[in-house]
Design a protein around this motif. Structure first.
Motif, short mmCIF file in Angstrom:
data_model
loop_
_atom_site.label_atom_id
_atom_site.label_comp_id
_atom_site.label_asym_id
_atom_site.label_seq_id
_atom_site.Cartn_x
_atom_site.Cartn_y
_atom_site.Cartn_z
N SER A 12 -7.08 0.77 3.81
CA SER A 12 -6.34 0.87 5.07
C SER A 12 -5.87 -0.49 5.59
CB SER A 12 -7.19 1.56 6.14
OG SER A 12 -8.36 0.79 6.41
N GLY A 13 -6.26 -1.56 4.90
CA GLY A 13 -5.88 -2.90 5.34
C GLY A 13 -4.46 -3.25 4.94
N LEU A 14 -4.02 -4.43 5.32
CA LEU A 14 -2.66 -4.88 5.05
C LEU A 14 -2.32 -4.83 3.56
CD1 LEU A 14 0.02 -6.30 5.89
CD2 LEU A 14 -1.19 -8.48 5.60
N ILE A 15 -3.13 -5.47 2.75
CA ILE A 15 -2.87 -5.52 1.31
C ILE A 15 -3.24 -4.19 0.65
CG2 ILE A 15 -3.42 -6.70 -0.85
CD1 ILE A 15 -4.10 -9.19 0.88
N GLY A 16 -4.38 -3.63 1.04
CA GLY A 16 -4.84 -2.40 0.42
C GLY A 16 -3.86 -1.25 0.61
N SER A 17 -3.33 -1.09 1.82
CA SER A 17 -2.40 0.01 2.06
C SER A 17 -1.11 -0.17 1.27
CB SER A 17 -2.10 0.14 3.56
OG SER A 17 -1.54 -1.06 4.08
N ALA A 18 -0.64 -1.42 1.14
CA ALA A 18 0.57 -1.68 0.35
C ALA A 18 0.31 -1.41 -1.13
CB ALA A 18 1.03 -3.11 0.57
N LEU A 19 -0.89 -1.78 -1.61
CA LEU A 19 -1.24 -1.52 -3.00
C LEU A 19 -1.32 -0.02 -3.27
CD1 LEU A 19 -2.20 -2.50 -5.80
CD2 LEU A 19 -4.53 -2.51 -4.87
N VAL A 20 -1.94 0.72 -2.37
CA VAL A 20 -2.06 2.17 -2.54
C VAL A 20 -0.69 2.82 -2.60
CG1 VAL A 20 -2.80 4.30 -1.40
CG2 VAL A 20 -4.38 2.36 -1.56
N ARG A 21 0.22 2.42 -1.72
CA ARG A 21 1.59 2.97 -1.74
C ARG A 21 2.26 2.69 -3.07
NH1 ARG A 21 1.82 0.90 3.49
NH2 ARG A 21 2.97 -0.94 2.77
N SER A 22 2.13 1.45 -3.54
CA SER A 22 2.75 1.07 -4.80
C SER A 22 2.21 1.90 -5.96
CB SER A 22 2.53 -0.42 -5.06
OG SER A 22 3.02 -0.81 -6.32
N LEU A 23 0.91 2.08 -6.02
CA LEU A 23 0.28 2.82 -7.11
C LEU A 23 0.65 4.30 -7.07
CD1 LEU A 23 -3.26 1.19 -7.04
CD2 LEU A 23 -1.57 0.94 -8.87
N THR A 24 0.57 4.90 -5.89
CA THR A 24 0.88 6.33 -5.78
C THR A 24 2.35 6.60 -6.03
OG1 THR A 24 1.04 6.10 -3.35
CG2 THR A 24 -1.06 6.84 -4.24
N ASP A 25 3.21 5.69 -5.59
CA ASP A 25 4.65 5.86 -5.85
C ASP A 25 4.94 5.91 -7.34
OD1 ASP A 25 5.22 5.96 -3.17
OD2 ASP A 25 6.03 3.92 -3.04
N VAL A 64 -11.43 -0.65 -10.44
CA VAL A 64 -11.93 -0.66 -9.07
C VAL A 64 -11.44 -1.94 -8.43
CG1 VAL A 64 -13.98 -0.78 -7.59
CG2 VAL A 64 -13.97 0.74 -9.59
N VAL A 65 -10.80 -1.80 -7.27
CA VAL A 65 -10.23 -2.95 -6.56
C VAL A 65 -10.92 -3.06 -5.21
CG1 VAL A 65 -8.13 -4.02 -5.67
CG2 VAL A 65 -8.02 -2.56 -7.71
N ASP A 66 -11.53 -4.20 -4.94
CA ASP A 66 -12.27 -4.42 -3.69
C ASP A 66 -11.50 -5.39 -2.80
OD1 ASP A 66 -14.09 -4.79 -1.67
OD2 ASP A 66 -15.48 -6.00 -2.86
N LEU A 67 -10.88 -4.85 -1.75
CA LEU A 67 -10.12 -5.66 -0.80
C LEU A 67 -10.68 -5.53 0.62
CD1 LEU A 67 -6.53 -4.70 -2.06
CD2 LEU A 67 -7.80 -6.80 -2.57
N ALA A 68 -11.92 -5.06 0.73
CA ALA A 68 -12.50 -4.81 2.04
C ALA A 68 -13.02 -6.10 2.69
CB ALA A 68 -13.64 -3.80 1.92
N GLY A 69 -13.05 -6.10 4.01
CA GLY A 69 -13.60 -7.25 4.74
C GLY A 69 -13.03 -7.36 6.13
N ILE A 209 -1.60 -8.26 -8.13
CA ILE A 209 -2.83 -7.49 -8.34
C ILE A 209 -2.63 -6.47 -9.45
CG2 ILE A 209 -4.39 -5.80 -7.29
CD1 ILE A 209 -3.99 -7.28 -4.63
N ARG A 210 -1.49 -5.80 -9.45
CA ARG A 210 -1.22 -4.82 -10.51
C ARG A 210 -1.09 -5.51 -11.88
NH1 ARG A 210 2.72 0.04 -8.94
NH2 ARG A 210 2.14 0.42 -11.12
N HIS A 211 -0.50 -6.67 -11.89
CA HIS A 211 -0.39 -7.46 -13.12
C HIS A 211 -1.78 -7.80 -13.66
CE1 HIS A 211 1.08 -10.70 -15.79
NE2 HIS A 211 0.16 -11.48 -15.25
N LEU A 212 -2.70 -8.14 -12.77
CA LEU A 212 -4.05 -8.50 -13.19
C LEU A 212 -4.86 -7.28 -13.62
CD1 LEU A 212 -4.71 -11.17 -10.42
CD2 LEU A 212 -4.35 -11.60 -12.85
#
Length: 298
Positions: A12-25, A64-69, A209-212
């Motif tokens: 739900s964070g700034l980076i996490g939400s953008a990553l989730v959108r990219s992956l699901t798209d 597994v991607v950990d972007l929490a904090g 992140i997706r590249h990695l």
């Protein structure tokens, strides 16, 4: 990238939400780690501060991607908030790494959040991933944060540390506070403006992140910053130029220290960090320049 099942903490964070959108798209299955009761098969319960993760929900995940904090700049750094910043990262990463290591068939990769705060104040000195940690709260936090991923590494899971810089985005982070000020004509340099800021466009952060995740031979620390760090003065001028607003209101260092306390030291500090390993891995930035990064933020 073939269709994958990817678990994301901090979704739900700034980076996490953008990553989730990219992956699901792109058709990938995303499993979100949540602190409440799951509302469906796409959610897994965890409690980072208590070190609790429903490891069964991670079965079948390719990554597994950990972007929490807790937000670094969300509040003044009281002793209590510094403890929250630390615990939300270190304890959460340790819990996830242990859950990953416990699986009979662990994911192929564990991407663990980190930050360029690892290097401390570097002044005018250019640093890449080979540089040692600096001194102070953020460097010591980052060292402990990365060390918390050891269980995953020891289990043979490819582990990547994403040392993220200042993300250029309207929706949160430090830049989320800058955009309204500049749009209102109230922007200006911070302190003398000579300190270096190592930034990255949100779209490039997600792409990196997706590249990695995809790079089967990539592990260890990667700086997620644009190739050319700029001074705060240069970034201030770029914000004014792109947004077509004046930048007439510099904030003197004493005012920042009075307003932010200990956090002001990091705002006024200089970090000239470059993404050497990311570039060597073949990653190409879509928005390497500050003007394009600001425009991409919308």
């Amino acid at each position: 990238m073939e269709r994958s099942r990817i678990a994301v903490a901090g979704a739900s964070g700034l980076i996490g939400s953008a990553l989730v959108r990219s992956l699901t798209d792109d058709g990938h299955e995303v499993v979100r780690l949540v602190r409440r009761a799951p509302r469906g098969p796409g959610e897994v319960r965890w409690d980072p501060e208590r070190g609790s993760v429903d490891a069964a929900g991670l079965i079948g995940c390719d990554a597994v991607v950990d972007l929490a904090g807790a937000g670094i700049g969300d509040r003044r750094w009281t002793p209590e908030y510094k403890r929250l910043i630390r615990d939300s990262r270190v304890l959460g990463t340790a819990a996830l790494a242990e859950a990953v290591a416990s699986l009979a068939e662990p994911p192929k990769v564990f991407v663990s959040g980190s930050a360029i705060g690892f290097y401390g104040d570097t002044g005018d000195r250019v640093v890449d991933e080979s540089a040692p940690p600096g001194d102070g709260f953020l460097p010591s936090l980052c060292v402990e944060w990365e060390a918390a991923a050891a269980p995953a590494e020891e289990a043979g899971v490819r582990t990547v540390f994403v040392r993220t810089g200042l993300v250029v985005a309207r929706g949160g982070g430090a830049w989320g506070r800058l955009f309204p000020l500049f749009k209102a004509g109230l922007g200006g340099r911070l302190g003398d403006g000579r300190q270096y800021w190592s930034y990255i466009a949100l779209a490039d952060e997600v792409a990196a992140i997706r590249h990695l995740i995809d790079g089967e031979s990539l592990s260890g620390p990667f700086n997620l910053t644009a190739p050319e760090p700029l001074t705060n003065r240069e970034i201030t001028e770029a914000m004014a130029r792109v947004l077509r607003r004046p930048a007439l209101f510099p904030v003197p260092a004493p005012v920042l220290r009075a307003a932010l306390g200990e956090l002001a030291g990091d705002v006024l500090g200089s970090q000239r960090v470059v993404p050497a390993r990311l570039l060597e891995s073949g990653f190409r930035f879509a928005f390497p320049g500050i003007d394009d990064a600001i425009r991409a933020a919308g």
